[in-house]
Design a protein around this motif. Structure first.
Motif, PDB file in Angstrom:
ATOM      1  N   LEU A 192       0.835  -1.202   0.000  1.00 40.20           N
ATOM      2  CA  LEU A 192       0.000   0.000   0.000  1.00 40.20           C
ATOM      3  C   LEU A 192       0.867   1.248   0.000  1.00 40.20           C
ATOM      4  CD1 LEU A 192      -2.775   1.328   0.137  1.00 40.20           C
ATOM      5  CD2 LEU A 192      -2.729   1.054   2.628  1.00 40.20           C
ATOM      6  N   GLY A 193       1.949   1.222   0.775  1.00 40.33           N
ATOM      7  CA  GLY A 193       2.851   2.366   0.827  1.00 40.33           C
ATOM      8  C   GLY A 193       3.441   2.696  -0.535  1.00 40.33           C
TER       9      GLY A 193
ATOM     10  N   LEU B 257       1.589  13.823   4.449  1.00 41.00           N
ATOM     11  CA  LEU B 257       1.899  14.760   5.523  1.00 41.00           C
ATOM     12  C   LEU B 257       1.343  14.264   6.855  1.00 41.00           C
ATOM     13  CD1 LEU B 257       3.165  17.482   6.262  1.00 41.00           C
ATOM     14  CD2 LEU B 257       0.941  18.546   5.801  1.00 41.00           C
ATOM     15  N   THR B 258       0.145  13.683   6.814  1.00 37.60           N
ATOM     16  CA  THR B 258      -0.453  13.127   8.032  1.00 37.60           C
ATOM     17  C   THR B 258       0.424  12.022   8.610  1.00 37.60           C
ATOM     18  OG1 THR B 258      -2.701  13.626   7.266  1.00 37.60           O
ATOM     19  CG2 THR B 258      -2.479  11.945   8.973  1.00 37.60           C
ATOM     20  N   CYS B 259       0.909  11.138   7.746  1.00 42.11           N
ATOM     21  CA  CYS B 259       1.759  10.034   8.206  1.00 42.11           C
ATOM     22  C   CYS B 259       3.112  10.529   8.703  1.00 42.11           C
ATOM     23  CB  CYS B 259       1.951   9.017   7.075  1.00 42.11           C
ATOM     24  SG  CYS B 259       0.436   8.150   6.587  1.00 42.11           S
ATOM     25  N   LEU B 260       3.697  11.510   7.985  1.00 39.20           N
ATOM     26  CA  LEU B 260       4.990  12.043   8.397  1.00 39.20           C
ATOM     27  C   LEU B 260       4.897  12.806   9.714  1.00 39.20           C
ATOM     28  CD1 LEU B 260       6.253  13.301   4.914  1.00 39.20           C
ATOM     29  CD2 LEU B 260       7.271  11.454   6.266  1.00 39.20           C
ATOM     30  N   SER B 261       3.696  13.235  10.068  1.00 35.18           N
ATOM     31  CA  SER B 261       3.499  13.974  11.315  1.00 35.18           C
ATOM     32  C   SER B 261       3.275  13.056  12.504  1.00 35.18           C
ATOM     33  CB  SER B 261       2.304  14.936  11.160  1.00 35.18           C
ATOM     34  OG  SER B 261       2.525  15.858  10.111  1.00 35.18           O
ATOM     35  N   GLN B 262       3.191  11.759  12.253  1.00 40.84           N
ATOM     36  CA  GLN B 262       3.034  10.777  13.330  1.00 40.84           C
ATOM     37  C   GLN B 262       4.422  10.215  13.674  1.00 40.84           C
ATOM     38  OE1 GLN B 262       0.236   9.660  14.897  1.00 40.84           O
ATOM     39  NE2 GLN B 262      -1.509  10.106  13.574  1.00 40.84           N
ATOM     40  N   PRO B 263       4.989  10.563  14.819  1.00 42.28           N
ATOM     41  CA  PRO B 263       6.352  10.138  15.167  1.00 42.28           C
ATOM     42  C   PRO B 263       6.564   8.629  15.097  1.00 42.28           C
ATOM     43  CG  PRO B 263       5.549  11.770  16.734  1.00 42.28           C
ATOM     44  CD  PRO B 263       4.373  11.387  15.880  1.00 42.28           C
TER      45      PRO B 263
ATOM     46  N   VAL C 272       5.514   6.476  12.958  1.00 39.84           N
ATOM     47  CA  VAL C 272       5.658   5.900  11.614  1.00 39.84           C
ATOM     48  C   VAL C 272       6.430   6.805  10.661  1.00 39.84           C
ATOM     49  CG1 VAL C 272       3.540   4.560  11.848  1.00 39.84           C
ATOM     50  CG2 VAL C 272       3.433   6.842  10.816  1.00 39.84           C
ATOM     51  N   ALA C 273       6.815   7.991  11.120  1.00 39.82           N
ATOM     52  CA  ALA C 273       7.479   8.946  10.222  1.00 39.82           C
ATOM     53  C   ALA C 273       8.713   8.341   9.555  1.00 39.82           C
ATOM     54  CB  ALA C 273       7.853  10.212  10.991  1.00 39.82           C
ATOM     55  N   ASN C 274       9.518   7.625  10.339  1.00 45.33           N
ATOM     56  CA  ASN C 274      10.748   7.056   9.786  1.00 45.33           C
ATOM     57  C   ASN C 274      10.470   6.004   8.713  1.00 45.33           C
ATOM     58  OD1 ASN C 274      12.360   8.644  11.392  1.00 45.33           O
ATOM     59  ND2 ASN C 274      12.572   7.118  13.012  1.00 45.33           N
ATOM     60  N   VAL C 275       9.351   5.312   8.851  1.00 42.46           N
ATOM     61  CA  VAL C 275       8.978   4.318   7.837  1.00 42.46           C
ATOM     62  C   VAL C 275       8.799   4.999   6.486  1.00 42.46           C
ATOM     63  CG1 VAL C 275       7.207   2.668   7.110  1.00 42.46           C
ATOM     64  CG2 VAL C 275       7.881   2.801   9.523  1.00 42.46           C
ATOM     65  N   TRP C 276       8.112   6.138   6.502  1.00 46.23           N
ATOM     66  CA  TRP C 276       7.853   6.855   5.254  1.00 46.23           C
ATOM     67  C   TRP C 276       9.107   7.541   4.723  1.00 46.23           C
ATOM     68  CZ3 TRP C 276       3.764   6.206   2.270  1.00 46.23           C
ATOM     69  CH2 TRP C 276       2.629   5.620   2.835  1.00 46.23           C
ATOM     70  N   VAL C 277       9.921   8.076   5.616  1.00 46.20           N
ATOM     71  CA  VAL C 277      11.167   8.709   5.186  1.00 46.20           C
ATOM     72  C   VAL C 277      12.046   7.698   4.455  1.00 46.20           C
ATOM     73  CG1 VAL C 277      13.337   9.725   5.976  1.00 46.20           C
ATOM     74  CG2 VAL C 277      11.165  10.513   6.949  1.00 46.20           C
ATOM     75  N   GLU C 278      12.184   6.527   5.046  1.00 46.80           N
ATOM     76  CA  GLU C 278      13.000   5.478   4.432  1.00 46.80           C
ATOM     77  C   GLU C 278      12.400   5.035   3.100  1.00 46.80           C
ATOM     78  OE1 GLU C 278      16.198   3.040   3.967  1.00 46.80           O
ATOM     79  OE2 GLU C 278      15.874   4.523   5.554  1.00 46.80           O
ATOM     80  N   ARG C 279      11.092   4.897   3.059  1.00 45.95           N
ATOM     81  CA  ARG C 279      10.409   4.472   1.830  1.00 45.95           C
ATOM     82  C   ARG C 279      10.609   5.500   0.716  1.00 45.95           C
ATOM     83  NH1 ARG C 279       4.921   3.088   3.712  1.00 45.95           N
ATOM     84  NH2 ARG C 279       5.822   1.047   4.201  1.00 45.95           N
ATOM     85  N   ILE C 280      10.514   6.762   1.078  1.00 47.69           N
ATOM     86  CA  ILE C 280      10.693   7.834   0.093  1.00 47.69           C
ATOM     87  C   ILE C 280      12.143   7.911  -0.355  1.00 47.69           C
ATOM     88  CG2 ILE C 280      10.647  10.348  -0.186  1.00 47.69           C
ATOM     89  CD1 ILE C 280       8.132  10.323   1.620  1.00 47.69           C
ATOM     90  N   ARG C 281      13.071   7.714   0.587  1.00 44.49           N
ATOM     91  CA  ARG C 281      14.494   7.756   0.242  1.00 44.49           C
ATOM     92  C   ARG C 281      14.859   6.670  -0.763  1.00 44.49           C
ATOM     93  NH1 ARG C 281      17.237   6.387   5.012  1.00 44.49           N
ATOM     94  NH2 ARG C 281      16.808   8.438   5.898  1.00 44.49           N
ATOM     95  N   GLU C 282      14.182   5.527  -0.653  1.00 41.55           N
ATOM     96  CA  GLU C 282      14.481   4.397  -1.542  1.00 41.55           C
ATOM     97  C   GLU C 282      13.695   4.441  -2.850  1.00 41.55           C
ATOM     98  OE1 GLU C 282      13.634   1.007   0.827  1.00 41.55           O
ATOM     99  OE2 GLU C 282      15.442   1.176   2.066  1.00 41.55           O
ATOM    100  N   ASN C 283      12.857   5.446  -3.006  1.00 40.33           N
ATOM    101  CA  ASN C 283      12.026   5.560  -4.204  1.00 40.33           C
ATOM    102  C   ASN C 283      12.381   6.844  -4.951  1.00 40.33           C
ATOM    103  OD1 ASN C 283       9.933   5.730  -6.093  1.00 40.33           O
ATOM    104  ND2 ASN C 283       8.514   4.677  -4.727  1.00 40.33           N
TER     105      ASN C 283
END
Length: 469
Positions: free
Chosen positions: A131-132, A155-161, A163-174
């Motif tokens: 899904l991510g 932005l909602t997900c990145l504002s949740q401490p 899970v924020a790192n999950v999205w940061v890592e996912r974005i960094r790898e994409n």
């Protein structure tokens, strides 16, 4: 038809236990809508011969009306939890994969965005790798409303401490995320979308310096990202700074909050050497950046006919802009903007800001011990003082550097125009001394050549200067 009609309530005749949680919404009705949603995308799955062009690209009015009601209802936690239990995210995955209807995609992403506002659901959505990835692919969509809802969800997900790192890592790898975001910032005219995408970038850079460095260095090689139809497409060689500037130009007149966001992104870039170099070593030598920021501070912000209280309203955007100008000024690069950076108008504006801060009657908060002893009810006031102190510190640093650049001719012109007088010079000295003594002393020497009387009067008001001359 209203975009988001009022949600339905359970009829009194509905069987007992039909309500969703503590709401008056009907489980049966929600089941029926989600079932119909599955049927909307089912034809494409059941008929192998069906072509993508044969899939419906628009919703019928009744279905759109009902799914919009679900969108509104999903802001309620009980409803969001019910949708989660009914595996609504998996249904939406099917929509993203099969539907060719932009409106349906927008609504489904919007519902997920509402659901993600609740911590447990956000964690569940965020940990679903498939899904991510699918949601990040939505950033490559050509539909502005879908892009807006996707950005809101991110932005909602990145504002949740949690899970924020999950999205940061996912974005960094994409890598395609960088391309898509830059494309939006550089080409969209949708101010609401630009503001939300800017908030996502601002949050990403604030959360992870490594990702910011990667994006600063990006654009050195041509990137390849998915197009709307998922076929490979070569994208332009995007560089982050020009894209940020283009977006800032679009939002500057229509959305002050959006301008604040993009100025803060530029400020974050200047917190690393690579970011400063990306600004001042652009093909135009940083001229476009300096011109935009110079125009903002000298033509739009904190103008002479504004009341002093304007500093309170503009403190964050002023701090960001002046911080970037200060970093560019201190870079000591002999670029094309070099003459412009010595602009007298900018220097006089710095003094005006300091005067306005005094005019507002705001006390300094240099004494951190006193701040810590303030009662709990004073927290908001202390925060106000803190932001104003940051603005003051930035003003003083840039002002001290600019004063050292003033020539006799510049000073004479300032005196003639009334920008430099005993009042404004006293305000500058009061704020700069004793930390920036060398800058004040340097300026005083130039001033003495231009107006000996004014220089003598200032020495009398500030005895520490006379001692050292």
């Amino acid at each position: 038809m209203d975009r988001n009609p009022s949600p339905p309530c359970s009829d009194a005749e509905e069987e007992e236990g039909d309500a969703v949680g503590n709401t008056v919404y009907s489980k049966h009705w929600l089941f029926s809508v989600l079932t119909r949603l599955i049927e909307v995308i089912a034809p494409a799955e059941s008929d192998p011969a069906a072509s993508p062009e044969g899939t419906r690209t628009e919703l019928d009015e009744e279905m759109e009306n009902d799914i919009c009601k679900v969108w509104d209802m999903s802001m309620d936690e009980d409803v969001a939890l019910f949708l989660q239990e009914f595996n609504a995210p998996d249904i939406f995955m099917g929509v993203f994969a099969k539907s060719k209807c932009p409106r349906l995609t927008e609504i489904c992403v919007g519902i997920l965005g509402n659901m993600a506002c609740f911590q447990d659901i956000c964690m569940s959505i965020s940990k679903d790798e498939n899904l991510g990835q699918v949601l990040l692919q939505r950033l490559c969509d050509s539909d502005s409303p879908t892009l807006l809802e996707t950005s809101r969800l991110l932005l909602t997900c990145l504002s949740q401490p949690e899970v924020a790192n999950v999205w940061v890592e996912r974005i960094r790898e994409n890598p395609s995320v960088y391309d898509c975001v830059c494309f939006i910032m550089s080409s969209s005219t949708n101010v609401e979308l630009l503001v939300k995408v800017g908030e996502v970038v601002d949050k990403l850079f604030d959360l992870d310096e490594e990702l910011m460095l990667n994006w600063i260095k990006n654009g050195t090689c041509r990137s390849v990202g998915p197009s709307v139809d998922d076929s490979p497409e070569e994208l332009p060689d995007f560089k982050i700074v020009p894209c940020i500037l283009e977006a800032a130009k679009q939002v500057r007149s229509d959305n002050p909050e959006g301008l604040d966001v993009y100025m803060h992104i530029l400020q974050l870039l200047t917190t690393v050497d690579e970011g400063i170099q990306a600004i001042v070593q652009a093909p135009d030598g940083g001229k476009e950046t300096w011109s935009l920021l110079y125009d903002l501070v000298c033509q739009e912000l904190c103008q002479p006919d504004d009341p002093p209280i304007i500093v309170q309203e503009q403190k964050t955007v002023l701090a960001s802009i002046l911080s970037v100008l200060s970093a560019m000024f201190a870079s000591q690069t002999e670029q094309e903007y070099n003459r412009m950076r010595k602009s007298k108008s900018c220097l006089f504006l710095l003094i005006r800001i300091l005067q306005y801060m005094e005019g507002c009657g705001k006390r300094a908060v240099d004494n951190s011990k006193e701040s810590e002893q303030e009662e709990t009810g004073r927290t908001d006031v202390n925060e106000e003082d803190f932001h104003l102190k940051i603005l003051k510190d930035i003003c003083c640093e840039l002002l001290s550097n600019m004063l050292q650049e003033l020539t006799k001719e510049n000073t004479l012109e300032g005196l003639h125009q009334g920008h430099l007088n005993e009042q404004t010079c006293s305000c500058a000295f009061q704020n700069l001394l004793p930390l920036y003594f060398a800058s004040v002393e340097s300026f005083l020497e130039v001033l003495r050549e231009a107006d000996q009387t004014l220089a003598d009067n200032l020495e009398k008001r500030f005895p520490s200067l006379k001692v050292h001359t």
